[in-house]
Design a protein around this motif. Structure first.
Motif, mmCIF file in Angstrom:
data_model
loop_
_atom_site.group_PDB
_atom_site.id
_atom_site.type_symbol
_atom_site.label_atom_id
_atom_site.label_comp_id
_atom_site.label_asym_id
_atom_site.label_seq_id
_atom_site.Cartn_x
_atom_site.Cartn_y
_atom_site.Cartn_z
ATOM 1 N N THR A 59 -38.297 46.045 -77.509
ATOM 2 C CA THR A 59 -39.574 46.268 -76.629
ATOM 3 C C THR A 59 -40.783 45.881 -77.220
ATOM 4 N N VAL A 60 -41.579 44.963 -76.341
ATOM 5 C CA VAL A 60 -42.854 44.328 -77.166
ATOM 6 C C VAL A 60 -43.960 44.549 -76.362
ATOM 7 N N LEU A 61 -44.819 45.313 -76.761
ATOM 8 C CA LEU A 61 -46.086 45.562 -76.068
ATOM 9 C C LEU A 61 -47.375 44.682 -76.776
ATOM 10 N N ILE A 62 -47.878 43.689 -75.960
ATOM 11 C CA ILE A 62 -49.240 43.072 -76.739
ATOM 12 C C ILE A 62 -50.313 43.642 -75.823
ATOM 13 N N VAL A 63 -51.296 44.028 -76.685
ATOM 14 C CA VAL A 63 -52.569 44.321 -76.145
ATOM 15 C C VAL A 63 -53.254 42.935 -76.563
ATOM 16 N N VAL A 71 -48.103 44.899 -85.425
ATOM 17 C CA VAL A 71 -48.740 43.541 -85.618
ATOM 18 C C VAL A 71 -50.162 43.892 -85.329
ATOM 19 N N PHE A 72 -51.065 43.391 -86.277
ATOM 20 C CA PHE A 72 -52.533 43.471 -86.102
ATOM 21 C C PHE A 72 -53.424 42.186 -85.985
ATOM 22 N N GLN A 73 -54.555 42.253 -85.136
ATOM 23 C CA GLN A 73 -55.161 40.980 -85.188
ATOM 24 C C GLN A 73 -55.737 40.632 -86.662
ATOM 25 N N SER A 74 -56.239 41.492 -87.588
ATOM 26 C CA SER A 74 -56.483 41.134 -88.901
ATOM 27 C C SER A 74 -55.440 41.379 -89.938
ATOM 28 N N PHE A 75 -54.197 41.064 -89.632
ATOM 29 C CA PHE A 75 -52.846 41.029 -90.336
ATOM 30 C C PHE A 75 -52.523 42.400 -91.241
ATOM 31 N N HIS A 76 -53.739 42.816 -91.738
ATOM 32 C CA HIS A 76 -53.397 43.939 -92.484
ATOM 33 C C HIS A 76 -52.457 43.744 -93.658
ATOM 34 N N LEU A 77 -52.391 42.785 -94.275
ATOM 35 C CA LEU A 77 -51.480 42.158 -95.481
ATOM 36 C C LEU A 77 -52.195 42.791 -96.728
ATOM 37 N N GLU A 78 -51.533 42.985 -97.722
ATOM 38 C CA GLU A 78 -51.934 43.183 -99.139
ATOM 39 C C GLU A 78 -52.232 41.925 -99.781
ATOM 40 N N GLY A 130 -63.206 47.380 -74.588
ATOM 41 C CA GLY A 130 -63.777 48.824 -74.072
ATOM 42 C C GLY A 130 -62.960 49.358 -73.104
ATOM 43 N N SER A 131 -61.981 48.699 -72.735
ATOM 44 C CA SER A 131 -61.222 49.165 -71.358
ATOM 45 C C SER A 131 -60.100 50.110 -71.948
ATOM 46 N N GLY A 132 -59.838 50.369 -73.267
ATOM 47 C CA GLY A 132 -58.963 51.255 -73.526
ATOM 48 C C GLY A 132 -57.378 51.047 -74.124
ATOM 49 N N LYS A 133 -57.345 49.552 -74.073
ATOM 50 C CA LYS A 133 -56.168 49.028 -74.362
ATOM 51 C C LYS A 133 -55.751 49.284 -75.804
ATOM 52 N N SER A 134 -56.644 49.442 -76.693
ATOM 53 C CA SER A 134 -56.240 49.631 -78.313
ATOM 54 C C SER A 134 -55.996 50.894 -78.365
ATOM 55 N N THR A 135 -56.812 51.916 -77.744
ATOM 56 C CA THR A 135 -56.483 53.430 -77.486
ATOM 57 C C THR A 135 -55.119 53.669 -77.212
ATOM 58 N N LEU A 136 -54.756 52.932 -76.121
ATOM 59 C CA LEU A 136 -53.318 52.993 -75.518
ATOM 60 C C LEU A 136 -52.266 52.703 -76.385
ATOM 61 N N LEU A 137 -52.379 51.445 -77.275
ATOM 62 C CA LEU A 137 -51.444 51.358 -78.309
ATOM 63 C C LEU A 137 -51.457 52.125 -79.322
ATOM 64 N N ASN A 138 -52.491 52.766 -79.735
ATOM 65 C CA ASN A 138 -52.656 53.755 -80.853
ATOM 66 C C ASN A 138 -51.751 54.883 -80.379
ATOM 67 N N ILE A 174 -39.283 49.046 -81.219
ATOM 68 C CA ILE A 174 -40.317 48.727 -80.478
ATOM 69 C C ILE A 174 -41.473 47.708 -81.390
ATOM 70 N N ILE A 175 -42.174 46.882 -80.948
ATOM 71 C CA ILE A 175 -43.051 45.945 -81.491
ATOM 72 C C ILE A 175 -44.294 46.246 -80.603
ATOM 73 N N LEU A 176 -45.381 46.795 -81.547
ATOM 74 C CA LEU A 176 -46.693 46.790 -80.893
ATOM 75 C C LEU A 176 -47.606 45.743 -81.556
ATOM 76 N N ALA A 177 -48.110 44.975 -80.555
ATOM 77 C CA ALA A 177 -49.292 43.659 -81.245
ATOM 78 C C ALA A 177 -50.562 44.101 -80.579
ATOM 79 N N ASP A 178 -51.425 44.546 -81.514
ATOM 80 C CA ASP A 178 -52.938 44.466 -80.971
ATOM 81 C C ASP A 178 -53.852 43.186 -81.266
ATOM 82 N N GLU A 179 -54.106 42.557 -80.283
ATOM 83 C CA GLU A 179 -54.639 41.129 -80.384
ATOM 84 C C GLU A 179 -53.914 40.337 -81.453
ATOM 85 N N PRO A 180 -52.673 39.820 -81.528
ATOM 86 C CA PRO A 180 -51.937 39.194 -82.343
ATOM 87 C C PRO A 180 -52.551 37.765 -82.858
#
Lengths: 273, 222
Positions: free
Chosen positions: B193-197, B88-95, B41-49, B162-168
């Protein structure tokens, strides 16, 4: 373009079974509702034709019973207006009976409607038969419309719920495509194409089913009325559904074209700017 | 590379509003590996989005490679996402019904690359994440760590800056966490450039810069 077709086939393979079931059930409902609508709209016309056909072989003899002298004068006037005359006038006071003979079905109906104000007891075999058939027509038209509406609503509910379920199940995949660089236009255009791809064979199948329903309905009509009545039932409605499905495809392809056009036009504008 | 200037994000619920990001200004240079830490709830995922152009800020400017991204159309944002950003997401989002190869191939199918070129690129990225031998395996049959490596391969197959990783590492055990973080670090070393949340403190050692978020504000930067 080739790569996108490849992707579309990958997607089709993913939801192939669900789409097949959807297409089968949808086409059954679609075929049923369209055939019922066919009957609902064509039965009155067909039976009217049948009535004329049947009435031509009958004598349009109408008997007016239990008249007083005023009523007799009124009937006589109406009959004479049509160029006819009353025959076999007999009885007295309130027990006067008379007959007249019309030349054709339309004339018979016209005169009877004018003089049949409720005070007269009119008997005509042709008229009674026609009235009975008109009641039957009304009943069957309402029945077929009712069933057609029920099956159409069922079809729409099924399509909407089925599509919603597919979309919900494919939610993750659509989200991934969004992350991977698809715009919302592309995603919805793609969905429309996919929908059209399975609804076209479905509507063709519905046409086939419609033919089967027609056979059954004709048999029922033959039993209820006569062989001639069933001959007058035309069916063309399921082609309307096929047209509608083609429209959906054009809409889907149109969305994609729009997307491409928009891209081409806007990128040119940007370059010029 | 990425510049955020006075970014705010508010969500409105009828007449009430909630501020999720409050006047955030940061600059992330090319090749940096930035860790964004904070509680839920600190806003880190919103920032990434917002950086990933999945969401728009209520105020402020997001600029990627010098281009103001707040005024772009949906199509233009989608193009930038496809070409310049890998997620890159925490729940992978693969098919799950696709093979590893197919999952990695999807972003390339949105380009005009020929099948031979696609195959070459896929082989390269699968080798990079150590999954060449699993190319024909279905994604649903892989372990969590392997799935995340496939997700990374998919994120980098179009060679984004740029690589954005949300709770990878959110769903991974300690060993896999280490592997995934090493891969992300190596990408940063290659100039991406890598940003890891994350809220995982162990990720700190892989980052070149740390941002600490609390209640929608950056409260510390190291």
């Amino acid at each position: 373009m080739k790569n996108r077709v490849h992707l579309l086939f990958m997607e089709l393979r993913l939801c192939g079974l669900r789409m097949l079931v959807m297409a089968l059930v949808a086409s059954c409902l679609m075929g049923l509702s369209m055939t019922l609508m066919d009957y609902a709209t064509s039965i009155p016309k067909a039976l009217q034709t049948y009535i004329v056909f049947k009435a031509e072989f009958e004598e349009y003899e109408v008997t007016c019973d239990w008249m007083n002298s005023d009523e007799l004068a009124f009937v006589e006037r109406e009959v004479q207006e049509e160029g006819l005359s009353l025959e076999e006038i007999k009885g007295e006071k309130n027990h006067i009976h008379a007959k007249f003979k019309a030349n054709n079905y339309e004339q018979c109906i016209r005169i009877v409607d004018k003089i049949n104000t409720g005070d007269f007891a009119i008997s005509s075999e042709a008229y009674t038969a026609i009235k009975r058939l008109l009641d039957d027509i009304r009943f069957f038209r309402e029945l077929f419309w009712g069933l057609a509406i029920v099956s159409s609503v069922a079809y729409l509910v099924f399509i909407i719920c089925g599509e919603a379920m597919i979309l919900l199940r494919e939610k993750t995949r659509l989200r991934i495509l969004y992350y991977l660089g698809w715009s919302r236009y592309r995603i919805w255009g793609d969905q429309m194409i996919r929908f059209s791809l399975y609804m076209i064979p479905a509507s063709l199948f519905a046409k086939l089913l419609g033919k089967m329903y027609e056979e059954h309905a004709s048999a029922i009509l033959r039993q209820l009325f006569s062989d001639e009545a069933a001959l007058f039932i035309p069916t063309e409605g399921s082609w309307i559904m096929l047209g509608w499905m083609l429209l959906m495809t054009v809409f889907g392809v149109g969305l994609l074209l729009l997307w491409y056009l928009r891209r081409v036009l806007f990128s040119n504008v940007e370059r010029v700017a | 590379m990425i510049q955020l200037t006075h970014i705010t994000k508010e969500y409105r619920f009828g007449e009430k509003s909630q501020t999720v990001l409050n006047d955030i200004s940061i600059t992330i240079s090319e090749g940096e590996c930035v860790g964004c830490f904070g509680a839920s709830g600190s806003g880190k995922s919103t920032l990434l989005n917002i950086i990933g152009l999945l969401d728009s800020p209520s105020g402020g400017v997001v600029s990627i490679a010098g281009r103001d991204c707040c005024r772009l159309t949906d199509r233009e944002r989608a193009e930038i996402r496809g070409e310049r950003i890998g997620f890159v997401f925490q729940s992978f989002h693969l098919e799950p019904r696709y093979t590893v190869w197919q999952n990695v191939e999807v972003p390339l199918l949105l380009t005009n690359l020929k099948s031979t070129e696609r195959a070459e690129r896929i082989s390269q990225v699968l080798a990079k994440v150590g999954l060449e031998v699993m190319a024909k395996k279905k994604a649903s049959l892989l372990s969590g760590g392997e799935q995340q490596r496939v997700a990374i391969a998919r994120a980098i197959v179009r060679n984004p800056d740029i690589i954005l990783a949300d709770e990878p590492c959110g769903n991974l055990d300690a060993e896999n966490k280490e592997t995934v973080m090493r891969i992300l670090k190596s990408l940063s070393n290659e100039g991406k450039t890598v940003l890891i949340v994350t809220h995982d403190r162990e990720a700190v050692k892989f980052c070149t810069r740390i941002l600490l978020l609390k209640n929608g504000k950056i409260i510390d930067e190291k």
